[in-house]
Design a protein around this motif. Sequence first.
Motif: not given
Length: 208
Positions: A28, A31-32, A34-36, A38, A59-60, A63-64, A199
């Motif tokens: 998790e 993933v967070a 990667g979103r931060a 992106a 993972h990062a 997602v990014a 994040h």
Amino acid sequence: MGQVLLIRHGQASFGTDDYDRLSAVGQEQAVALGRALAGLTPELVVHGELRRQRETAEHAVAVAGWDAPVEVDPRWDEFEMVGSAARMARSSLTDAREFQAWYEAATDRWLAGEELEPGQEPYAEFTARTSGALAAVAEHGTAVVFTSGGPIASLSAGLLDGGQAAYRRLMPVMVNASITKILVGRRGMSLVQFNGHDHLTREQVTYR
């Protein structure tokens, strides 16, 4: 001006037979992360040879949505405290404090050069290899490195001219999947952010 982002791996599987893999929370966190990140466009992504570092990067990056080349450099691996892997496997989250007390005492001996086991990497060699790894990625405009707490704390302490005392203070407070940012310019390297973890939700903040 360039920048290097040093990312601590997500939470590993403390207290299991295979510590070197992400826990559910660690996934998790990645993933967070990667979103931060992106909106970032790195020219290079690097991780060490440890599974927890690689899985965090995978993972990062996914997602990014990055398409930058991904390299593996063992110089970004964590130092291994003799006996720590066996102790982690025998430990549970309920006795994590006992393990932490042992680990910090063993780290103090390692920093002082005391009681090194055959083949154990001295602190001076550890700082030399991580400094060399940082110099290599600093040649790129924007590089993202997925590594561990030890290399990040050591490099940050060096940039602050704090030595072992700074390392000893920085290492215990590092959050899993946190971001440390180094700017690279005409004056060399400057630490501009340490251990950023905005994040992550409160529930996602872990230290081990």
